[in-house]
Write an enzyme that holds these catalytic residues in place. Structure first.
Site, PDB file in Angstrom:
ATOM      1  N   ASP A  37      21.127 -14.430  11.227  1.00  0.00           N
ATOM      2  CA  ASP A  37      22.331 -14.382  10.937  1.00  0.00           C
ATOM      3  C   ASP A  37      22.448 -14.038   9.056  1.00  0.00           C
ATOM      4  O   ASP A  37      23.349 -13.760   8.678  1.00  0.00           O
ATOM      5  CB  ASP A  37      23.934 -15.834  10.876  1.00  0.00           C
ATOM      6  N   HIS A 230      -3.256  -6.052   0.195  1.00  0.00           N
ATOM      7  CA  HIS A 230      -2.774  -5.535   0.587  1.00  0.00           C
ATOM      8  C   HIS A 230      -2.058  -7.755  -0.222  1.00  0.00           C
ATOM      9  O   HIS A 230      -1.009  -8.064   0.653  1.00  0.00           O
ATOM     10  CB  HIS A 230      -2.071  -5.851   2.145  1.00  0.00           C
ATOM     11  N   ASP A 247       0.873  -3.294  -8.871  1.00  0.00           N
ATOM     12  CA  ASP A 247       1.155  -1.793  -8.251  1.00  0.00           C
ATOM     13  C   ASP A 247       2.613  -2.542  -7.744  1.00  0.00           C
ATOM     14  O   ASP A 247       2.587  -3.268  -6.562  1.00  0.00           O
ATOM     15  CB  ASP A 247       0.026  -2.067  -6.440  1.00  0.00           C
ATOM     16  N   ASP A 258       4.803   5.018  -6.673  1.00  0.00           N
ATOM     17  CA  ASP A 258       4.175   4.538  -6.098  1.00  0.00           C
ATOM     18  C   ASP A 258       2.807   3.498  -7.433  1.00  0.00           C
ATOM     19  O   ASP A 258       2.251   4.824  -7.296  1.00  0.00           O
ATOM     20  CB  ASP A 258       3.606   4.598  -4.990  1.00  0.00           C
ATOM     21  N   HIS A 337     -11.149   2.275  -0.009  1.00  0.00           N
ATOM     22  CA  HIS A 337     -10.136   2.031   0.786  1.00  0.00           C
ATOM     23  C   HIS A 337     -10.305   3.989   0.374  1.00  0.00           C
ATOM     24  O   HIS A 337     -11.010   4.506  -0.417  1.00  0.00           O
ATOM     25  CB  HIS A 337      -8.616   1.560   0.248  1.00  0.00           C
ATOM     26  N   HIS A 341      -2.432   8.936  -1.250  1.00  0.00           N
ATOM     27  CA  HIS A 341      -1.402   9.329   0.438  1.00  0.00           C
ATOM     28  C   HIS A 341      -1.255  10.236   0.003  1.00  0.00           C
ATOM     29  O   HIS A 341       0.097   9.876  -1.570  1.00  0.00           O
ATOM     30  CB  HIS A 341      -1.293   7.959   0.780  1.00  0.00           C
ATOM     31  N   HIS A 348       4.196   5.941   1.969  1.00  0.00           N
ATOM     32  CA  HIS A 348       3.716   6.400   2.664  1.00  0.00           C
ATOM     33  C   HIS A 348       4.132   8.010   3.165  1.00  0.00           C
ATOM     34  O   HIS A 348       4.468   7.300   4.484  1.00  0.00           O
ATOM     35  CB  HIS A 348       2.113   5.836   3.180  1.00  0.00           C
ATOM     36  N   GLU A 372      -5.379   7.226  -6.449  1.00  0.00           N
ATOM     37  CA  GLU A 372      -5.971   5.798  -6.638  1.00  0.00           C
ATOM     38  C   GLU A 372      -7.194   5.386  -6.726  1.00  0.00           C
ATOM     39  O   GLU A 372      -6.732   4.020  -5.617  1.00  0.00           O
ATOM     40  CB  GLU A 372      -4.811   4.793  -6.002  1.00  0.00           C
ATOM     41  N   TYR A 376     -13.167  -3.652  -6.344  1.00  0.00           N
ATOM     42  CA  TYR A 376     -12.946  -4.839  -6.057  1.00  0.00           C
ATOM     43  C   TYR A 376     -13.635  -5.827  -5.783  1.00  0.00           C
ATOM     44  O   TYR A 376     -15.368  -5.302  -5.288  1.00  0.00           O
ATOM     45  CB  TYR A 376     -12.025  -4.651  -5.101  1.00  0.00           C
ATOM     46  N   ARG A 394      -7.311  -1.091 -10.096  1.00  0.00           N
ATOM     47  CA  ARG A 394      -7.085   0.668  -9.625  1.00  0.00           C
ATOM     48  C   ARG A 394      -6.438   0.495 -10.916  1.00  0.00           C
ATOM     49  O   ARG A 394      -5.509   0.090 -10.985  1.00  0.00           O
ATOM     50  CB  ARG A 394      -5.879   0.167  -8.229  1.00  0.00           C
ATOM     51  N   GLU A 396      -3.320   4.033 -10.174  1.00  0.00           N
ATOM     52  CA  GLU A 396      -2.800   4.756  -9.133  1.00  0.00           C
ATOM     53  C   GLU A 396      -1.403   6.156  -9.952  1.00  0.00           C
ATOM     54  O   GLU A 396      -0.759   5.291 -10.775  1.00  0.00           O
ATOM     55  CB  GLU A 396      -2.095   4.046  -8.596  1.00  0.00           C
TER      56      GLU A 396
HETATM   57  N1  GLY Z   1       1.020   0.415  -3.087  1.00  0.00           N
HETATM   58  C1  GLY Z   1       0.193   1.261  -1.679  1.00  0.00           C
HETATM   59  C2  GLY Z   1      -0.325   1.971  -2.242  1.00  0.00           C
HETATM   60  O1  GLY Z   1      -0.461   1.773  -2.772  1.00  0.00           O
HETATM   61  O2  GLY Z   1      -0.703   3.314  -1.033  1.00  0.00           O
HETATM   62 MN    MN Z   2      -0.404   4.482  -3.114  1.00  0.00          MN
HETATM   63 MN    MN Z   3       0.080   1.654  -4.759  1.00  0.00          MN
END
Ligand code: GLY
Ligand code: MN
Ligand code: MN
Length: 422
Positions: A37, A230, A247, A258, A337, A341, A348, A372, A376, A394, A396
């Site tokens: 619900d 993540h 982030d 982002d 990574h 993107h 994304h 970014e 790590y 990171r 970004e």
């Molecule tokens: N926050 C997701 C990325 O940096 O791709």
């Molecule tokens: Mn990103």
């Molecule tokens: Mn990000």
């Protein structure tokens, strides 16, 4: 705001890609149940929204292309006071006819009936292949002469690659709010005890400024948690001597931001933190400087790997010859990574990286992408000097490709060590 004129232009551009004898259908997003619900806040499907600008549920946009013309029709929920008492006012068919520049508007309940009516002589059916087949199969049955199905999302995705002035304005607005949020986090981190408190401070700024939501679940990761890419539980203690990787970016009028910043909880970097941070920052800046029309994202990726690898050898994190380490992909352990993107309606952004022939698409003016780079180092990695363990960094930014080069849309979200410390 995106004008009705711009939506009309987008639909025209899309319609041009359809062959005669085809129908294209975009459905609104389905509401998502959170638990019994209760639902997640409703968020419109990005492709449907890109072409219609319509935010309500139970809606569809239909293109019917014959050899004479291409018409577009909107299907919306009809007015129903008993339901509106619970779920809010609906625009309804009549008002939608006034507001939207389509050939006609029907009630959503009529979708199947109208498909039958328009379906005569239609051989090709375009829809988003990500759509649930359970929603699409009954609609296909209405198209008696159907021969082939095609992914309509691919056409929209290519159009979404290049942002209009109005779209860039919305991304800038999202970033202005996100800037305030990150700066607030920098100011209050030392007074807080848990990551979720910092998350609350960021998201308070998002909501207070009219951002519908976060563009993705905020990552607020202190110390070793930053090494989980993540990480979203955000429930660790903020440890005074450690860094926090944040982030977080808001979504404003459907457009994302982002941004990652990595800051010391106490407000002051230690020497080892500074060494790693400076490396990532130098790479972030060097890669942004490379951005111009014609360059490939893979070139940015390669350069970021090379620079980070070289820097890690200097710091004694990796050992050996840089070319050989790159060849062996040794740096991937610490920079696993991509460099960035596309970003837009989705964080994304659902846009292609390759053209129809499978060749990588070079950057062009009007594209927006993130840059970014990160490093790590896990707490248990005995191969790395102890002083660097438990650090994840990171940095970004969100970059617009311009005719002459680039515009860093997040240039004013501080990232220099001195600025963060002050
Ligand atoms: N926050 C997701 C990325 O940096 O791709
Ligand atoms: Mn990103
Ligand atoms: Mn990000």
């Amino acid at each position: 705001m995106i004008s009705q004129k711009e939506y009309t232009k987008r639909r025209r551009k899309f319609a041009k890609k359809l062959p005669a004898g085809s129908i294209a259908l975009f459905l609104s997003a389905l509401p998502k149940e959170r638990s019994n619900d209760t639902e997640y806040p409703y968020r419109q499907n990005s492709n449907f929204y890109y072409l219609s600008g319509f935010k309500e549920d139970n809606a569809a946009l239909l293109f019917v292309k014959t050899d004479k013309a291409c018409k577009s029709y909107l299907f919306v929920q009809k007015k129903e006071p008993a339901m509106e008492l619970w779920t809010g006012k609906r625009l309804g068919v009549e008002a939608a006819k006034e507001l939207f520049d389509v050939d006609d508007v029907f009630s959503f309940e009529e979708l199947r009936k109208q498909l039958t009516a328009f379906g005569n002589g239609i051989q090709s059916f375009y829809y988003d292949f990500k759509e649930d087949e359970g929603r699409i199969a009954p609609l296909k049955q209405e198209l008696k002469n159907l021969r082939s199905c095609h992914n309509a999302a691919e056409i929209v995705a290519r159009a979404r690659l290049i942002k209009s002035a109005a779209e860039i304005k919305l991304i800038k607005k999202a970033l202005a709010i996100t800037k305030e949020a990150h700066h607030r986090a920098m100011q209050c981190s030392k007074e807080l005890s848990y990551e979720y408190e910092l998350q609350a401070e960021l998201e308070y700024v998002f909501k207070k400024n009219g951002a519908y939501s976060d563009a993705y679940t905020s990552i607020v990761a202190c110390a070793n948690a930053a090494n989980t890419l993540h990480y979203i539980s955000n429930d660790n203690r903020l440890l005074k001597k450690e860094l926090i990787l944040i982030d977080a970016g808001c979504e404003y009028e459907y457009y994302a931001s982002d941004i990652t910043r990595t800051i010391p909880v106490s407000g002051k970097f230690t020497k080892a933190q500074k060494e790693l941070y400076s490396l990532v920052l130098d790479v972030n800046k060097a890669i942004i400087e490379m951005i111009r029309p014609g360059i490939l994202r893979s070139e940015l990726q390669e350069k970021s790997e090379e620079l980070l690898c070289r820097g890690m050898v200097k710091l004694g994190i990796l050992h050996g010859n840089v070319s050989e380490l790159l060849e062996a992909k040794a740096h991937k352990k610490y920079y696993p990574h991509g460099i960035g993107h596309w970003m837009g309606l989705d964080v994304h952004d659902e846009c292609p990286y390759k053209d129809e022939k499978g060749k990588e698409i070079p950057l062009q003016a009007g594209m927006v992408l993130t840059i970014e780079p990160g490093i790590y180092i896990d707490q248990d990695d005995k191969s790395v000097p102890k002083k660097y363990r438990s650090i994840g960094i990171r940095i970004e930014d969100d970059i617009l490709v311009t005719k002459k080069g680039f515009e860093n849309l997040s240039f004013d979200i501080v990232k220099e060590i001195k600025e963060i410390e002050s």
